[in-house]
Scaffold this active site. Structure first.
Site, short mmCIF file in Angstrom:
data_model
loop_
_atom_site.label_atom_id
_atom_site.label_comp_id
_atom_site.label_asym_id
_atom_site.label_seq_id
_atom_site.Cartn_x
_atom_site.Cartn_y
_atom_site.Cartn_z
N GLU A 1 0.81 -1.22 0.00
CA GLU A 1 0.00 0.00 0.00
C GLU A 1 0.84 1.27 0.00
O GLU A 1 0.47 2.26 -0.60
CB GLU A 1 -0.89 0.02 1.25
CG GLU A 1 -1.86 -1.13 1.36
CD GLU A 1 -2.99 -1.03 0.35
OE1 GLU A 1 -3.36 0.10 0.00
OE2 GLU A 1 -3.49 -2.08 -0.10
N LYS B 1 13.65 13.96 13.27
CA LYS B 1 13.60 12.65 12.64
C LYS B 1 12.14 12.31 12.32
O LYS B 1 11.27 12.46 13.17
CB LYS B 1 14.13 11.61 13.65
CG LYS B 1 15.11 10.63 13.06
CD LYS B 1 15.76 9.85 14.18
CE LYS B 1 16.16 8.48 13.70
NZ LYS B 1 16.78 7.69 14.76
N ASP C 1 -6.41 -2.72 11.21
CA ASP C 1 -5.18 -3.46 10.91
C ASP C 1 -4.37 -3.72 12.18
O ASP C 1 -3.20 -3.32 12.29
CB ASP C 1 -4.35 -2.68 9.87
CG ASP C 1 -3.28 -3.54 9.20
OD1 ASP C 1 -3.38 -4.78 9.30
OD2 ASP C 1 -2.36 -2.99 8.59
N1 LIG Z 1 6.03 6.88 13.23
C1 LIG Z 1 6.83 5.84 13.08
N2 LIG Z 1 7.96 5.71 13.83
C2 LIG Z 1 8.79 4.66 13.65
N3 LIG Z 1 8.59 3.68 12.76
C3 LIG Z 1 7.48 3.74 11.99
C4 LIG Z 1 6.55 4.82 12.11
N4 LIG Z 1 5.56 4.63 11.20
C5 LIG Z 1 5.86 3.48 10.56
N5 LIG Z 1 7.01 2.94 11.02
C6 LIG Z 1 7.64 1.68 10.55
O1 LIG Z 1 7.21 1.41 9.23
C7 LIG Z 1 6.42 0.20 9.20
C8 LIG Z 1 5.26 0.36 8.24
O2 LIG Z 1 4.48 1.48 8.57
P1 LIG Z 1 2.88 1.44 8.57
O3 LIG Z 1 2.37 2.80 8.87
O4 LIG Z 1 2.44 0.34 9.46
O5 LIG Z 1 2.58 1.12 7.03
P2 LIG Z 1 2.01 -0.17 6.28
O6 LIG Z 1 0.69 0.26 5.80
O7 LIG Z 1 2.99 -0.43 5.20
O8 LIG Z 1 1.93 -1.30 7.28
C9 LIG Z 1 5.99 -0.04 10.64
O9 LIG Z 1 5.74 -1.40 10.89
C10 LIG Z 1 7.20 0.50 11.40
O10 LIG Z 1 8.25 -0.46 11.38
MG LIG Z 2 1.49 -1.43 9.24
#
Ligand SMILES: Nc1ncnc2c1ncn2[C@@H]1O[C@H](COP(=O)(O)OP(=O)(O)O)[C@@H](O)[C@H]1O
Ligand SMILES: [Mg+2]
Length: 206
Positions: free
Chosen positions: A9, A21, A117
């Protein structure tokens, strides 16, 4: 900019936003979808995600801050959360953390929010608390059936990614969930989970 994850996605990058960061999440184009429809879906998801991440803070749930949303580029800049994904914790810690996950899901449901999710990759255990991510599929709903979908997905995740601890982790989750929503609602939702599971099994046979 460093690529963190290439997903179906979205692509996730580690970057800097005004000296901080930051995680940049870019919702990807689905080639098989009509472009206009696809743009609409991506816009809807990115806005829904940004809105819900911020809204649920009022319930006392920890989520990343939203730094910036670029609707036209389907991009969202989020605060980078330091810590470890629950998925990568030790089995013992996962079992313990599942109670907290249950509480967070309970708080969401009590306030009429379905996450959509609930997986161990969407929670980061940071030094101070447990942070929930990824509200792209979330919805406002009070329906037991919808809340049961959250629980059922999480159970599936435990079954596939954490099979050696599924029993203990699931009961830990339910303990936390029940503490927030109460036993009556918990029983209703769990019953609905078994209804969905039976339906799934029946569909497989047919
Ligand atoms: N705010 C954040 N801080 C640190 N890591 C993040 C953050 N957002 C996402 N990640 C990392 O990126 C991965 C995927 O992000 P996510 O928002 O869950 O998207 P997806 O829809 O691909 O699952 C997470 O499992 C985590 O490892
Ligand atoms: Mg995710």
């Amino acid at each position: 900019m460093k690529l963190v994850k290439k997903g179906a996605e979205a692509d996730i990058y580690l970057t800097i936003w005004h000296g901080k960061k930051s995680i940049l999440k870019i919702r990807k184009r689905k080639e098989y979808r009509n472009e206009i429809l696809d743009n609409r879906i991506r816009t809807l998801r990115i806005i829904r995600e940004a809105k819900m991440i911020s809204e649920v803070k009022q319930f006392g749930i920890s989520t990343p801050l939203v730094y910036f949303v670029d609707q036209k580029k389907f991009e969202i800049y989020l605060q980078f959360v330091e810590g470890k994904l629950v998925r990568d914790l030790s089995n013992e810690m996962i079992i313990k953390t599942c109670e907290k996950i249950g509480k967070i899901v309970g708080i969401l449901h009590k306030n009429g929010v379905m996450h959509g999710d609930i997986t161990t990759s969407n929670f980061i255990l940071s030094r101070s608390n447990l942070v929930i991510l990824d509200f792209g599929l979330s919805q406002k709903t009070e329906r037991i059936e919808d809340h049961a979908i959250d629980l059922r997905l999480f159970k599936e995740v435990l079954n596939s990614a954490h099979v050696e601890i599924v029993g203990l982790a699931w009961s830990s989750f339910l303990r936390g969930y029940g503490k927030i929503v109460g036993n009556q609602k918990k029983e209703q939702v769990v019953l609905q989970v078994s209804v969905i599971e039976k339906r799934g099994r029946y569909a497989n046979v047919v």
